[in-house]
Scaffold this motif. Structure first.
Motif, PDB file in Angstrom:
ATOM      1  N   TYR A 262      35.826 -19.157 166.378  1.00 35.30           N
ATOM      2  CA  TYR A 262      35.673 -20.077 167.513  1.00 35.30           C
ATOM      3  C   TYR A 262      34.255 -20.006 168.078  1.00 35.30           C
ATOM      4  CZ  TYR A 262      36.033 -21.798 172.286  1.00 35.30           C
ATOM      5  OH  TYR A 262      35.808 -22.449 173.465  1.00 35.30           O
ATOM      6  N   LEU A 263      33.717 -18.783 168.225  1.00 34.67           N
ATOM      7  CA  LEU A 263      32.356 -18.637 168.764  1.00 34.67           C
ATOM      8  C   LEU A 263      31.328 -19.246 167.830  1.00 34.67           C
ATOM      9  CD1 LEU A 263      32.549 -14.976 170.179  1.00 34.67           C
ATOM     10  CD2 LEU A 263      32.556 -17.138 171.467  1.00 34.67           C
ATOM     11  N   MET A 264      31.513 -19.042 166.516  1.00 36.79           N
ATOM     12  CA  MET A 264      30.578 -19.624 165.554  1.00 36.79           C
ATOM     13  C   MET A 264      30.629 -21.150 165.620  1.00 36.79           C
ATOM     14  SD  MET A 264      31.131 -17.156 162.239  1.00 36.79           S
ATOM     15  CE  MET A 264      30.109 -18.204 161.230  1.00 36.79           C
ATOM     16  N   GLN A 265      31.810 -21.704 165.727  1.00 38.00           N
ATOM     17  CA  GLN A 265      31.935 -23.159 165.812  1.00 38.00           C
ATOM     18  C   GLN A 265      31.306 -23.697 167.089  1.00 38.00           C
ATOM     19  OE1 GLN A 265      33.048 -24.992 163.401  1.00 38.00           O
ATOM     20  NE2 GLN A 265      32.980 -26.958 164.459  1.00 38.00           N
ATOM     21  N   ASN A 267      28.835 -22.297 168.781  1.00 39.70           N
ATOM     22  CA  ASN A 267      27.372 -22.185 168.661  1.00 39.70           C
ATOM     23  C   ASN A 267      26.800 -23.318 167.820  1.00 39.70           C
ATOM     24  OD1 ASN A 267      27.324 -19.886 170.237  1.00 39.70           O
ATOM     25  ND2 ASN A 267      27.489 -18.484 168.466  1.00 39.70           N
ATOM     26  N   ARG A 268      27.505 -23.669 166.758  1.00 39.61           N
ATOM     27  CA  ARG A 268      27.043 -24.776 165.920  1.00 39.61           C
ATOM     28  C   ARG A 268      26.999 -26.088 166.709  1.00 39.61           C
ATOM     29  NH1 ARG A 268      30.530 -23.573 160.423  1.00 39.61           N
ATOM     30  NH2 ARG A 268      29.361 -21.695 159.747  1.00 39.61           N
ATOM     31  N   ARG A 269      28.036 -26.299 167.498  1.00 39.63           N
ATOM     32  CA  ARG A 269      28.071 -27.514 168.288  1.00 39.63           C
ATOM     33  C   ARG A 269      26.947 -27.537 169.319  1.00 39.63           C
ATOM     34  NH1 ARG A 269      34.557 -28.178 169.615  1.00 39.63           N
ATOM     35  NH2 ARG A 269      35.193 -28.740 167.490  1.00 39.63           N
ATOM     36  N   SER A 270      26.675 -26.340 169.917  1.00 37.93           N
ATOM     37  CA  SER A 270      25.600 -26.255 170.918  1.00 37.93           C
ATOM     38  C   SER A 270      24.250 -26.569 170.282  1.00 37.93           C
ATOM     39  CB  SER A 270      25.572 -24.869 171.555  1.00 37.93           C
ATOM     40  OG  SER A 270      26.780 -24.596 172.222  1.00 37.93           O
ATOM     41  N   ARG A 271      24.005 -26.045 169.069  1.00 41.00           N
ATOM     42  CA  ARG A 271      22.727 -26.289 168.384  1.00 41.00           C
ATOM     43  C   ARG A 271      22.608 -27.753 167.978  1.00 41.00           C
ATOM     44  NH1 ARG A 271      23.679 -21.107 166.031  1.00 41.00           N
ATOM     45  NH2 ARG A 271      24.595 -22.115 164.191  1.00 41.00           N
ATOM     46  N   SER A 272      23.715 -28.328 167.553  1.00 40.70           N
ATOM     47  CA  SER A 272      23.648 -29.722 167.145  1.00 40.70           C
ATOM     48  C   SER A 272      23.448 -30.656 168.329  1.00 40.70           C
ATOM     49  CB  SER A 272      24.943 -30.123 166.403  1.00 40.70           C
ATOM     50  OG  SER A 272      26.056 -30.001 167.276  1.00 40.70           O
ATOM     51  N   ASN A 273      24.013 -30.302 169.461  1.00 33.93           N
ATOM     52  CA  ASN A 273      23.830 -31.102 170.660  1.00 33.93           C
ATOM     53  C   ASN A 273      22.427 -30.934 171.240  1.00 33.93           C
ATOM     54  OD1 ASN A 273      26.426 -32.089 170.528  1.00 33.93           O
ATOM     55  ND2 ASN A 273      27.276 -30.464 171.856  1.00 33.93           N
TER      56      ASN A 273
END
Length: 274
Positions: A262-265, A267-273
């Motif tokens: 969940y944390l990895m997912q 973080n990915r969303r935060s970087r993409s945003n």
């Protein structure tokens, strides 16, 4: 080869690091698992086991080579097979195995265990599981009594059959003796006399052999006193607690894995945003 070892070390360090990050969750889950296992042990009904070794009844079985030979009253396989059926347990045995509540012969057949060790060949082992050690002991005693009575009955039935055979042979011998008396003074019937005399000798031998088999050499007896330890055989504390600890560890590891995913997912969303 060196690269493979290096990869294995990286994977091992990754697993250790993963477990260390979720150590708190794993410890909590293990504690809950052990606590639940302890509650199960506290609420579960303990069961105790009593056991006995029974030497089966033997009867005289003389032969020409061994006049003192003995044989089992019935094959050991017959005894063990019979004890697997509810019909082997009479009302007296059912009453002895009840603990104030309703007990059926079917329940007894499910809780009794009968084995035949390879050595000695005339012994069977009987064990029974019950809520108390005393109940298990008295049930084993009742089952042993039933086997002893059944073996005595089998020996008695066999004896009646042997007595019938002996009576028939004795009647033949009596007729044979009359024929011998009539033929011994007649010269032209000498051959008949000799044949009849041989038959009489054979009949006396058969009667002697059957008479020797009438004797019950030894009734079914306990090889040693009934053993009924005070320690419960189930549930096993170590097994249940270990299972609780293992289940808690697995659940903790899964929760930690889901948390990491969940944390990895996120973080990915935060970087993409960003």
């Amino acid at each position: 080869m060196e690269k493979s070892l290096f990869d294995e070390e990286i994977n091992l360090f990754s697993v250790v690091a993963f477990l260390r990050r979720g150590m708190a969750i794993i410890i909590v889950c293990c504690s809950i698992g052990v606590a639940l296992a302890g509650m199960f042990l506290w609420r579960s009904q303990p069961y105790y086991q009593a056991s006995a070794q029974l030497v089966l009844a033997t009867t005289s079985a003389p032969t020409q080579l061994d006049p003192d030979a003995v044989a089992l009253v019935e094959p050991r396989e017959h005894v063990t097979f019979r004890l697997r059926s509810p019909s082997a347990f009479d009302q007296q045995t059912v009453s002895a195995c009840s603990d104030g509540g309703p007990v059926t012969a079917e329940q007894i057949s499910q809780n009794v265990r009968v084995t035949a060790p390879s050595v000695p060949s005339d012994v069977i082992a009987i064990s029974f599981t019950a809520p108390t050690a005393e109940l298990a002991r008295q049930c084993v005693a009742a089952i042993v009594r039933g086997v002893q009575e059944q073996q005595t009955l089998v020996a008695s039935t066999s004896s009646e059959h042997l007595k019938s055979q002996i009576t028939s042979l004795q009647d033949q011998l009596s007729e044979n003796s009359k024929l011998l008396k009539e033929a011994q003074d007649s010269g032209w019937q000498q051959a008949i006399y000799l044949a009849t005399r041989d038959d009489a000798i054979a009949l006396r031998k058969d009667i002697a052999d059957l008479t020797g088999k009438l004797e019950l050499s030894k009734s079914a007896t306990l090889l040693s006193p009934i053993y009924a330890p005070s320690n419960a055989v189930s549930p096993t504390k170590i097994t249940v607690l270990t299972a609780g600890l293992f289940v808690g560890f697995v659940i903790g590891a899964l929760i930690n894995l889901l948390k990491s995913a969940y944390l990895m997912q996120r973080n990915r969303r935060s970087r993409s945003n960003g």
